[in-house]
Motif scaffolding. Structure first.
Motif, PDB file in Angstrom:
ATOM      1  N   ASN A 103       0.856  -1.178   0.000  1.00 43.96           N
ATOM      2  CA  ASN A 103       0.000   0.000   0.000  1.00 43.96           C
ATOM      3  C   ASN A 103       0.894   1.230   0.000  1.00 43.96           C
ATOM      4  OD1 ASN A 103      -2.872  -0.943   0.273  1.00 43.96           O
ATOM      5  ND2 ASN A 103      -1.930  -2.043   1.965  1.00 43.96           N
ATOM      6  N   ARG A 104       0.394   2.302  -0.509  1.00 42.33           N
ATOM      7  CA  ARG A 104       1.174   3.539  -0.506  1.00 42.33           C
ATOM      8  C   ARG A 104       1.530   3.912   0.928  1.00 42.33           C
ATOM      9  NH1 ARG A 104       0.989   3.720  -5.458  1.00 42.33           N
ATOM     10  NH2 ARG A 104      -0.628   4.267  -6.917  1.00 42.33           N
ATOM     11  N   LYS A 105       2.746   4.418   1.096  1.00 49.21           N
ATOM     12  CA  LYS A 105       3.248   4.864   2.400  1.00 49.21           C
ATOM     13  C   LYS A 105       3.257   3.745   3.439  1.00 49.21           C
ATOM     14  CE  LYS A 105       2.058   9.592   1.457  1.00 49.21           C
ATOM     15  NZ  LYS A 105       1.595  10.861   1.932  1.00 49.21           N
ATOM     16  N   ASP A 106       3.519   2.497   2.987  1.00 49.41           N
ATOM     17  CA  ASP A 106       3.560   1.361   3.918  1.00 49.41           C
ATOM     18  C   ASP A 106       4.927   1.191   4.575  1.00 49.41           C
ATOM     19  OD1 ASP A 106       5.120   0.210   1.885  1.00 49.41           O
ATOM     20  OD2 ASP A 106       3.584  -1.244   1.298  1.00 49.41           O
ATOM     21  N   GLY A 107       5.878   2.048   4.222  1.00 52.03           N
ATOM     22  CA  GLY A 107       7.189   1.993   4.851  1.00 52.03           C
ATOM     23  C   GLY A 107       8.262   1.343   4.005  1.00 52.03           C
ATOM     24  N   LEU A 108       7.900   0.536   3.016  1.00 53.98           N
ATOM     25  CA  LEU A 108       8.898  -0.051   2.126  1.00 53.98           C
ATOM     26  C   LEU A 108       9.306   1.000   1.104  1.00 53.98           C
ATOM     27  CD1 LEU A 108       7.581  -3.652   1.530  1.00 53.98           C
ATOM     28  CD2 LEU A 108       9.866  -3.053   2.242  1.00 53.98           C
ATOM     29  N   ARG A 109      10.575   1.085   0.858  1.00 52.55           N
ATOM     30  CA  ARG A 109      11.093   2.083  -0.081  1.00 52.55           C
ATOM     31  C   ARG A 109      11.663   1.390  -1.304  1.00 52.55           C
ATOM     32  NH1 ARG A 109       8.678   6.033   1.862  1.00 52.55           N
ATOM     33  NH2 ARG A 109       9.396   6.999   3.771  1.00 52.55           N
ATOM     34  N   GLY A 110      10.848   1.163  -2.305  1.00 47.77           N
ATOM     35  CA  GLY A 110      11.327   0.577  -3.561  1.00 47.77           C
ATOM     36  C   GLY A 110      12.098  -0.697  -3.331  1.00 47.77           C
ATOM     37  N   PHE A 111      13.236  -0.793  -3.977  1.00 51.96           N
ATOM     38  CA  PHE A 111      14.099  -1.953  -3.785  1.00 51.96           C
ATOM     39  C   PHE A 111      14.873  -1.780  -2.487  1.00 51.96           C
ATOM     40  CE2 PHE A 111      13.547  -1.905  -8.413  1.00 51.96           C
ATOM     41  CZ  PHE A 111      13.089  -3.195  -8.593  1.00 51.96           C
ATOM     42  N   PHE A 112      15.416  -2.859  -1.988  1.00 53.45           N
ATOM     43  CA  PHE A 112      16.109  -2.850  -0.709  1.00 53.45           C
ATOM     44  C   PHE A 112      17.600  -2.631  -0.866  1.00 53.45           C
ATOM     45  CE2 PHE A 112      12.199  -3.951   0.869  1.00 53.45           C
ATOM     46  CZ  PHE A 112      11.704  -5.118   0.326  1.00 53.45           C
ATOM     47  N   TRP A 113      18.058  -2.238  -2.014  1.00 57.61           N
ATOM     48  CA  TRP A 113      19.482  -2.066  -2.253  1.00 57.61           C
ATOM     49  C   TRP A 113      19.699  -0.771  -3.035  1.00 57.61           C
ATOM     50  CZ3 TRP A 113      16.554  -6.234  -3.864  1.00 57.61           C
ATOM     51  CH2 TRP A 113      16.114  -6.191  -5.192  1.00 57.61           C
ATOM     52  N   PRO A 114      20.926  -0.241  -2.980  1.00 59.98           N
ATOM     53  CA  PRO A 114      21.179   1.020  -3.688  1.00 59.98           C
ATOM     54  C   PRO A 114      21.112   0.836  -5.201  1.00 59.98           C
ATOM     55  CG  PRO A 114      23.196   0.167  -2.719  1.00 59.98           C
ATOM     56  CD  PRO A 114      22.084  -0.726  -2.262  1.00 59.98           C
ATOM     57  N   ARG A 115      20.605   1.848  -5.881  1.00 60.55           N
ATOM     58  CA  ARG A 115      20.509   1.822  -7.337  1.00 60.55           C
ATOM     59  C   ARG A 115      21.367   2.940  -7.906  1.00 60.55           C
ATOM     60  NH1 ARG A 115      14.285   1.555  -8.763  1.00 60.55           N
ATOM     61  NH2 ARG A 115      15.132   1.055 -10.798  1.00 60.55           N
ATOM     62  N   SER A 116      21.822   2.753  -9.122  1.00 58.18           N
ATOM     63  CA  SER A 116      22.643   3.774  -9.776  1.00 58.18           C
ATOM     64  C   SER A 116      22.344   3.761 -11.269  1.00 58.18           C
ATOM     65  CB  SER A 116      24.127   3.497  -9.513  1.00 58.18           C
ATOM     66  OG  SER A 116      24.487   2.250 -10.059  1.00 58.18           O
ATOM     67  N   ARG A 117      23.013   4.615 -11.994  1.00 59.70           N
ATOM     68  CA  ARG A 117      22.862   4.685 -13.452  1.00 59.70           C
ATOM     69  C   ARG A 117      24.144   4.200 -14.106  1.00 59.70           C
ATOM     70  NH1 ARG A 117      18.347   7.311 -14.885  1.00 59.70           N
ATOM     71  NH2 ARG A 117      17.402   8.717 -13.376  1.00 59.70           N
ATOM     72  N   TYR A 118      24.034   3.802 -15.377  1.00 54.19           N
ATOM     73  CA  TYR A 118      25.227   3.473 -16.151  1.00 54.19           C
ATOM     74  C   TYR A 118      25.990   4.762 -16.428  1.00 54.19           C
ATOM     75  CZ  TYR A 118      23.513  -1.238 -16.687  1.00 54.19           C
ATOM     76  OH  TYR A 118      23.095  -2.504 -16.425  1.00 54.19           O
ATOM     77  N   GLY A 119      27.304   4.657 -16.528  1.00 57.73           N
ATOM     78  CA  GLY A 119      28.134   5.826 -16.753  1.00 57.73           C
ATOM     79  C   GLY A 119      27.910   6.465 -18.108  1.00 57.73           C
TER      80      GLY A 119
END
Length: 137
Positions: A103-119
């Motif tokens: 549900n929205r605002k359920d406390g989980l924030r997307g994936f559980f690991w850091p994300r980045s972009r390709y260089g």
């Protein structure tokens, strides 16, 4: 072989089953992220998704899809998080898919690991080429 999920499938270990048929068993996770967090496992022991025979992938995920709809409806959730780990972060070495009501605002924030972009676009293209080259026939 000592496998907790095989014991659950065989009825040697208690679980709160939500579905079972000739191919899969679905039961509540003993340590849920939220109430209704369900695990879907094949009856046959396969350690990872890549070990599941190709002919079983479609039928297995048809059940995962059905369980996902039931978790969302039964828990009156706005959506769900469906995930599967292969070896790394896989707490039990028996293929299992997590179906977590969201549900929205359920406390989980997307994936559980850091994300980045390709260089660069070139780096992304090179990575895509490596994965394409490794595709099994």
């Amino acid at each position: 072989m000592d496998c907790i999920f095989c014991d659950i499938v065989a009825g040697r270990r208690e679980s709160h089953r939500v579905h079972e048929d000739e191919d899969v068993v679905a039961f509540l996770d003993a340590r849920p992220l939220f109430p209704g967090h369900t695990l879907v496992v094949p009856r046959a022991h396969h350690e990872t998704l890549t070990d599941l025979p190709a002919a079983d992938v479609g039928p297995f995920f048809t059940r995962v899809r059905r369980i996902t709809a039931a978790v969302e409806a039964g828990m009156e959730a706005a959506g769900s998080f469906v995930a599967e780990n292969n070896r790394v972060s896989q707490s039990v070495p028996h293929l299992h898919v997590h179906v977590v009501p969201r549900n929205r605002k359920d406390g989980l924030r997307g994936f559980f690991w850091p994300r980045s972009r390709y260089g660069s676009e070139e780096e992304a293209a090179a990575v895509a080429a490596r994965v394409r080259a490794a595709l099994p026939d």
